[in-house]
Scaffold this active site. Structure first.
Site, PDB file in Angstrom:
ATOM      1  N   CYS A 184       0.806  -1.207   0.000  1.00 48.04           N
ATOM      2  CA  CYS A 184       0.000   0.000   0.000  1.00 48.04           C
ATOM      3  C   CYS A 184       0.841   1.260   0.000  1.00 48.04           C
ATOM      4  O   CYS A 184       1.761   1.363   0.802  1.00 48.04           O
ATOM      5  CB  CYS A 184      -0.691  -0.045   1.355  1.00 48.04           C
ATOM      6  N   ARG A 193     -16.163  -1.957 -16.252  1.00 49.39           N
ATOM      7  CA  ARG A 193     -16.611  -0.592 -16.559  1.00 49.39           C
ATOM      8  C   ARG A 193     -16.919   0.218 -15.303  1.00 49.39           C
ATOM      9  O   ARG A 193     -17.130   1.404 -15.360  1.00 49.39           O
ATOM     10  CB  ARG A 193     -17.810  -0.636 -17.484  1.00 49.39           C
TER      11      ARG A 193
HETATM   12  P1  XMP Z   1      -1.089  -7.282   3.204  1.00 44.22           P
HETATM   13  O1  XMP Z   1      -0.403  -6.494   4.276  1.00 44.22           O
HETATM   14  O2  XMP Z   1      -1.495  -8.640   3.661  1.00 44.22           O
HETATM   15  O3  XMP Z   1      -2.429  -6.465   2.889  1.00 44.22           O
HETATM   16  O4  XMP Z   1      -0.258  -7.317   1.969  1.00 44.22           O
HETATM   17  C1  XMP Z   1      -3.377  -6.904   1.964  1.00 44.22           C
HETATM   18  C2  XMP Z   1      -4.516  -5.910   1.901  1.00 44.22           C
HETATM   19  O5  XMP Z   1      -4.086  -4.672   1.356  1.00 44.22           O
HETATM   20  C3  XMP Z   1      -5.181  -4.011   0.703  1.00 44.22           C
HETATM   21  N1  XMP Z   1      -4.734  -3.658  -0.644  1.00 44.22           N
HETATM   22  C4  XMP Z   1      -4.320  -2.434  -0.983  1.00 44.22           C
HETATM   23  N2  XMP Z   1      -4.294  -1.280  -0.300  1.00 44.22           N
HETATM   24  N3  XMP Z   1      -3.381  -0.179  -2.167  1.00 44.22           N
HETATM   25  C5  XMP Z   1      -3.854  -0.151  -0.907  1.00 44.22           C
HETATM   26  O6  XMP Z   1      -3.889   0.917  -0.300  1.00 44.22           O
HETATM   27  C6  XMP Z   1      -3.376  -1.299  -2.944  1.00 44.22           C
HETATM   28  O7  XMP Z   1      -2.944  -1.287  -4.093  1.00 44.22           O
HETATM   29  C7  XMP Z   1      -3.894  -2.475  -2.317  1.00 44.22           C
HETATM   30  N4  XMP Z   1      -4.075  -3.732  -2.772  1.00 44.22           N
HETATM   31  C8  XMP Z   1      -4.606  -4.426  -1.721  1.00 44.22           C
HETATM   32  C9  XMP Z   1      -6.329  -5.001   0.691  1.00 44.22           C
HETATM   33  O8  XMP Z   1      -7.214  -4.625   1.712  1.00 44.22           O
HETATM   34  C10 XMP Z   1      -5.641  -6.328   0.985  1.00 44.22           C
HETATM   35  O9  XMP Z   1      -6.505  -7.275   1.566  1.00 44.22           O
END
Ligand code: XMP
Length: 485
Positions: free
Chosen positions: A308, A407
């Site tokens: 993130c 979409r």
């Molecule tokens: P971990 O720490 O296990 O977290 O890698 C997985 C969770 O991260 C969220 N998630 C994201 N949050 N940008 C974000 O801010 C992203 O690109 C992203 N992709 C996933 C999601 O809640 C996941 O379960």
């Protein structure tokens, strides 16, 4: 009224993360092996282990969902694919195991052996009940029958006519006895008129013994969830027959348009709906009010995920531990007992234990599961070590794919909120889950808690200082591989 900017800073509340706390050991008469880790993920979905895999395109497709459900958790199929592909993934999980298969693939006696061969190959099955007029079973065709026949022959010439069958009220134990005694691997279930009702396979019968903790539905099929955008009613409608839960997949659920869309969607679909992500008491309160009884669970955490960059880019965030405690406070306030799923930032069992202690019923993990054999994507070898790809769903690569197929995902925000990289390969899901649940059990043992609900009552949090963080990990020692440092 002038705005008191200074107080906004001085009255700011702490937004705590996993590394800020420890579980203070309590008096315990609980042996880790006796800890009950089963939880309700929603009212209808019961898990034997409180583990959920993230709906991310480098984490959960059918293979991950099958593997995790067999261990007692549940996988949430990601939505970075067409509706048809997502439905097919859910169906694959549902087909992976069942005591009695209901949508049996059959063949007619007048068809050719070449047709049977094609069916067996395309559907990866080894035996076909032969059905007359679409209903009455008249024989069975096994791969052995097919392999030693002329492809031009008719099915009726080759099939086994004397078929060992079971009645609809057969139990697993009875089915196993019949199959062992008669040395058959497939047992068709028929009614008094020989109408085919289903099929039992030896593989499924033994699977129950191999995976005693597996989470199953009332037809003994594995449980599975799917991620959706609250705006995507078509997807939700297509999925609802094949999944046990639909999971909202938006970064900021506490948004008026999202709440409105979710309100409409939950009125139209019958399957349980998990809302999220949310990070605050107010967010949970507004969600519970807007969806009025149609929230089955809440995903808690904004900006803590390991991939993130949301908080780095936007400075907005509600770390998972803080989010869980906030939403738990909303439950207390409203008197509702809706399960909370701690989502993001969980690196190891200790973080999971803290999340559960703060009021969560389960933990959702992306990073940990991305490193498993069953996640999508192959092994990558770098410098003699193995890795697997892992990327945020808000990363550029992931978003580009989504915009191409979905979409409802207009590029409203022009910025990437996730990164792409690799994580160390950890082995099979079964190994990772065993390690993780072993760690959870040990944490519960220290806290003196015999179950998640018991942990909610007994857990005591200790706030760690920066010096503590340094001390509470290996220190003053050179570990293998660090010799040169
Ligand atoms: P971990 O720490 O296990 O977290 O890698 C997985 C969770 O991260 C969220 N998630 C994201 N949050 N940008 C974000 O801010 C992203 O690109 C992203 N992709 C996933 C999601 O809640 C996941 O379960």
């Amino acid at each position: 009224m002038p705005i008191d900017f200074y107080s906004k800073l001085t009255n700011a509340s702490g937004v705590y993360t996993f590394r800020d706390f420890v579980l203070v050991p309590g008096r315990s008469d609980v042996e880790p092996s006796k800890v009950d880790l089963s939880v309700n993920l929603t009212k209808n979905v019961h898990l034997n282990l409180p583990l959920v895999s993230s709906p991310m395109d480098t984490v959960t497709e059918a293979d991950m969902a099958i593997a995790l459900a067999r261990q007692g958790g549940i996988g949430i199929i990601h939505r970075n694919m067409s509706i048809e592909e997502q439905v097919e993934n859910a169906k694959r999980v549902k087909r992976a195991e069942s005591f009695i298969i209901r949508d049996v693939v059959t063949i007619a006696p007048s068809q050719k052996i070449s047709d049977a061969l094609e069916l067996m190959n395309t559907k990866s099955i080894s035996g076909l009940p032969v059905v007359q007029d679409g209903e009455r079973m008249v024989g069975i065709l096994t791969r052995r029958d097919v392999n030693f026949s002329d492809p031009k022959e008719q099915v009726s010439q080759v099939m086994t006519k004397e078929v060992i069958v079971a009645s609809p009220d057969v139990t697993i134990e009875d089915a196993k006895k019949i199959m062992n005694k008669r040395k058959v691997e497939k047992l068709p279930v028929v009614d008094q008129n020989k109408r085919l009702l289903g099929l039992i396979t030896i593989k499924d019968v033994y699977s129950r013994e191999r995976f005693p903790l597996a989470t199953r539905d009332n037809q003994e099929r594995l449980l599975v969830g799917a991620a959706i955008s609250p705006y995507d009613l078509d997807r939700a409608k297509a999925l609802e027959k094949y999944v046990d839960i639909l999971v909202s997949d938006v970064a900021h659920f506490h948004n008026t348009n999202v709440l409105e869309a979710a309100k409409k969607l939950t009125k139209e679909v019958a399957v349980e709906f998990i809302a999220g992500n949310l990070g605050t008491l107010e967010g949970a309160r507004d969600t519970l009010e807007a969806l009025d009884g149609r929230v089955a669970g809440i995903r808690a955490g904004v900006g803590s995920g390991s991939i993130c960059v949301t908080s780095e880019v936007t400075k907005a965030g509600a770390p998972t531990l803080f989010a869980v405690a906030q939403i738990a406070a909303a439950m207390q306030e409203t008197g509702l007992q809706i399960p909370i799923i701690a989502d993001g930032g969980i690196r190891a069992a200790g973080d999971g234990a803290l999340a559960l202690a703060a009021g969560a019923s389960a933990v959702m993990m992306g990073n940990v599961f991305a490193g498993c054999t069953e996640s999508p994507g192959g092994l990558i070898k770098i410098g003699g070590k193995y890795y697997k790809p892992y990327r945020g769903m808000g990363s550029l690569g992931s978003r580009q794919k989504r915009f191409a197929i979905d979409r409802y995902n207009q590029p409203a925000k022009g910025i990437a909120e996730g990164v792409e990289g690799v994580v160390p390969y950890r082995g099979d899901v079964s190994t990772v889950v065993e390690e993780f649940s072993g760690g959870l059990r040990a944490s519960f043992g220290y806290a003196g808690a015999s179950s998640v609900k018991d942990l909610w009552v007994k857990a005591r949090f200790g706030a760690v200082t920066a010096a503590g963080i340094d001390e509470m990990r290996p220190h003053s020692i050179i570990l293998p591989g660090e010799e040169k440092i």
